[in-house]
Design an enzyme around this catalytic site. Structure first.
Site, short mmCIF file in Angstrom:
data_model
loop_
_atom_site.label_atom_id
_atom_site.label_comp_id
_atom_site.label_asym_id
_atom_site.label_seq_id
_atom_site.Cartn_x
_atom_site.Cartn_y
_atom_site.Cartn_z
N LYS A 1 28.47 38.61 36.87
CA LYS A 1 29.07 37.46 37.57
C LYS A 1 28.77 37.51 39.06
O LYS A 1 28.31 36.54 39.65
CB LYS A 1 30.60 37.43 37.35
CG LYS A 1 31.03 37.33 35.91
CD LYS A 1 32.54 37.30 35.77
CE LYS A 1 33.23 38.58 36.22
NZ LYS A 1 32.95 39.76 35.39
N ARG B 1 41.40 34.77 34.99
CA ARG B 1 41.21 35.91 34.09
C ARG B 1 42.21 35.88 32.94
O ARG B 1 42.15 36.70 32.04
CB ARG B 1 41.49 37.21 34.84
CG ARG B 1 40.42 37.76 35.70
CD ARG B 1 39.38 38.47 34.92
NE ARG B 1 39.10 39.82 35.36
CZ ARG B 1 38.39 40.12 36.44
NH1 ARG B 1 37.96 39.21 37.26
NH2 ARG B 1 38.11 41.36 36.69
N ARG C 1 26.01 51.23 38.57
CA ARG C 1 26.21 50.37 39.74
C ARG C 1 26.61 51.21 40.96
O ARG C 1 27.40 52.15 40.86
CB ARG C 1 27.30 49.34 39.47
CG ARG C 1 27.63 48.52 40.72
CD ARG C 1 28.40 47.28 40.44
NE ARG C 1 29.68 47.55 39.80
CZ ARG C 1 30.47 46.59 39.32
NH1 ARG C 1 30.11 45.33 39.39
NH2 ARG C 1 31.61 46.91 38.75
N ARG D 1 32.09 52.54 42.48
CA ARG D 1 33.46 52.02 42.43
C ARG D 1 34.29 52.91 41.52
O ARG D 1 33.83 53.33 40.47
CB ARG D 1 33.44 50.59 41.86
CG ARG D 1 33.66 49.52 42.90
CD ARG D 1 33.34 48.15 42.38
NE ARG D 1 34.21 47.71 41.29
CZ ARG D 1 34.15 46.49 40.75
NH1 ARG D 1 33.27 45.61 41.20
NH2 ARG D 1 34.94 46.14 39.77
N ARG E 1 38.83 48.32 31.00
CA ARG E 1 38.53 46.97 31.53
C ARG E 1 38.00 46.07 30.43
O ARG E 1 38.33 44.89 30.35
CB ARG E 1 37.53 47.06 32.68
CG ARG E 1 38.15 47.59 33.96
CD ARG E 1 37.12 48.08 34.96
NE ARG E 1 36.26 47.02 35.45
CZ ARG E 1 35.09 47.25 36.06
NH1 ARG E 1 34.65 48.48 36.23
NH2 ARG E 1 34.38 46.24 36.50
P1 AP5 Z 1 27.76 42.62 38.60
O1 AP5 Z 1 27.06 41.41 38.99
O2 AP5 Z 1 28.39 43.46 39.65
O3 AP5 Z 1 28.84 42.27 37.44
P2 AP5 Z 1 30.21 41.56 37.47
O4 AP5 Z 1 30.28 40.67 36.29
O5 AP5 Z 1 30.49 40.96 38.81
O6 AP5 Z 1 31.12 42.81 37.19
P3 AP5 Z 1 32.42 43.37 37.88
O7 AP5 Z 1 32.52 44.82 37.55
O8 AP5 Z 1 32.45 43.01 39.32
O9 AP5 Z 1 33.45 42.56 37.06
P4 AP5 Z 1 34.92 42.70 36.96
O10 AP5 Z 1 35.14 41.32 36.52
O11 AP5 Z 1 35.50 43.75 36.10
O12 AP5 Z 1 35.39 43.17 38.42
P5 AP5 Z 1 36.10 42.42 39.61
O13 AP5 Z 1 35.56 42.98 40.85
O14 AP5 Z 1 36.07 40.93 39.42
O15 AP5 Z 1 26.76 43.48 37.72
C1 AP5 Z 1 27.12 44.77 37.24
C2 AP5 Z 1 25.94 45.74 37.34
O16 AP5 Z 1 24.88 45.35 36.47
C3 AP5 Z 1 25.31 45.79 38.74
O17 AP5 Z 1 24.98 47.11 39.02
C4 AP5 Z 1 24.08 44.92 38.63
O18 AP5 Z 1 23.06 45.32 39.52
C5 AP5 Z 1 23.68 45.10 37.17
N1 AP5 Z 1 23.13 43.88 36.61
C6 AP5 Z 1 23.55 42.61 36.83
N2 AP5 Z 1 22.80 41.74 36.13
C7 AP5 Z 1 21.91 42.48 35.43
C8 AP5 Z 1 20.87 42.18 34.50
N3 AP5 Z 1 20.60 40.93 34.15
N4 AP5 Z 1 20.21 43.19 33.97
C9 AP5 Z 1 20.47 44.46 34.32
N5 AP5 Z 1 21.41 44.82 35.19
C10 AP5 Z 1 22.12 43.86 35.73
O19 AP5 Z 1 37.60 42.88 39.42
C11 AP5 Z 1 37.97 44.22 39.62
C12 AP5 Z 1 39.46 44.36 39.41
O20 AP5 Z 1 40.17 43.48 40.30
C13 AP5 Z 1 39.99 43.96 38.03
O21 AP5 Z 1 39.86 45.01 37.10
C14 AP5 Z 1 41.46 43.61 38.37
O22 AP5 Z 1 42.23 44.79 38.53
C15 AP5 Z 1 41.33 42.93 39.70
N6 AP5 Z 1 41.15 41.46 39.56
C16 AP5 Z 1 40.10 40.72 39.99
N7 AP5 Z 1 40.26 39.44 39.68
C17 AP5 Z 1 41.45 39.35 39.05
C18 AP5 Z 1 42.17 38.27 38.47
N8 AP5 Z 1 41.71 37.02 38.49
N9 AP5 Z 1 43.36 38.55 37.88
C19 AP5 Z 1 43.86 39.78 37.87
N10 AP5 Z 1 43.24 40.84 38.39
C20 AP5 Z 1 42.02 40.63 38.98
MG MG Z 2 31.85 41.39 40.37
#
Ligand code: AP5
Ligand code: MG
Length: 210
Positions: A13, A88, A123, A156, A167
């Site tokens: 994402k 979410r 990552r 992270r 997760r």
């Molecule tokens: P990346 O693009 O970083 O993936 P992402 O989908 O953004 O993954 P996140 O880990 O950021 O998602 P998340 O939703 O768990 O975390 P968030 O920060 O929102 O890609 C991942 C890796 O893969 C990278 O290394 C990239 O280089 C690689 N990659 C990407 N595309 C690729 C491809 N095509 N091929 C190969 N490799 C690839 O949330 C973290 C925490 O915050 C949550 O757990 C929760 O505690 C809290 N939080 C955030 N939002 C909310 C909400 N709305 N409600 C409640 N709690 C929340």
């Molecule tokens: Mg992200």
């Protein structure tokens, strides 16, 4: 264009949000990044969120809804935005509807669970500027150093293998039902996450133009 990016943790994402942001000149609103920033700055909200985020659990709805409401009211969101990581849960989606926010498209990036572990364990992130890398798929020019700001790259805390499993289960339980929620509105498009970033981006752009 007002967009939502859905998908499991590590589906890409954040990576795709950056590409859309560059092409369409609209800001990415990433709740994960906003919360991590608050944590880094030691704000009340950051401190409240820490135990949830570190454990791979969702931060309570009211906290995140408040963050998004405030962020979307800023001027740079007037011509469109990308919601990355919000909503979410069903209550978060309902809150967004109640805010009267119009959504044009919901892009769901699908990546099977088996592939998520290696994406997340590889990552590396820059805590200073938020840039993201991967040991295999998106290497920085110099190992361990951010291309953008030169700061050190770290893993992270919630990218440890055990927390990734938590997760993923939270995703399947609480976030995946949003696919149905948005399918019913006719706004959901599904993009199969590809092995490399550019191929995924091509599919995402195509889905936005349809
Ligand atoms: P990346 O693009 O970083 O993936 P992402 O989908 O953004 O993954 P996140 O880990 O950021 O998602 P998340 O939703 O768990 O975390 P968030 O920060 O929102 O890609 C991942 C890796 O893969 C990278 O290394 C990239 O280089 C690689 N990659 C990407 N595309 C690729 C491809 N095509 N091929 C190969 N490799 C690839 O949330 C973290 C925490 O915050 C949550 O757990 C929760 O505690 C809290 N939080 C955030 N939002 C909310 C909400 N709305 N409600 C409640 N709690 C929340
Ligand atoms: Mg992200």
């Amino acid at each position: 264009m007002n967009l939502i990016l859905l998908g499991a943790p590590g589906a890409g994402k954040g990576t795709q949000a950056e590409k859309i942001c560059a092409k369409y000149s609209i800001p990415a609103v990433s709740t994960g990044n906003i919360i991590r920033e608050a944590l880094k700055n030691g704000t009340d909200m950051g401190l409240k969120a820490k135990s949830y985020i570190d454990a791979g659990k969702l931060v309570p709805d009211d906290v995140v809804i408040g963050i998004v409401k405030e962020r979307l009211s800023e001027d740079d969101c007037k011509n469109g935005f990308i919601l990355d990581g919000f909503p979410r849960t069903i209550p978060q989606a309902e809150a967004l509807d109640k805010m009267g926010v119009r959504i044009d498209k919901v892009v769901d990036i699908e990546v099977p669970d088996e592939k998520i572990a290696s994406r997340l364990s590889g990552r590396r992130v820059c805590l200073k500027c938020g840039a993201t890398y991967h040991l295999e798929f998106k290497k920085p020019a110099k190992e361990g150093v951010c291309d953008v700001c030169g700061d050190e790259l770290v893993q992270r805390k919630d990218d440890s293998p055990e927390t990734v499993l938590d997760r993923l289960s939270v995703y399947h339980e609480q976030t995946e039902p949003l696919k149905d929620y948005y399918a019913k509105t006719g706004k959901l498009v599904i993009v199969e996450g590809q092995e490399n970033v550019e191929d995924t981006t091509a599919l995402v752009f195509k889905s936005l133009e349809e």
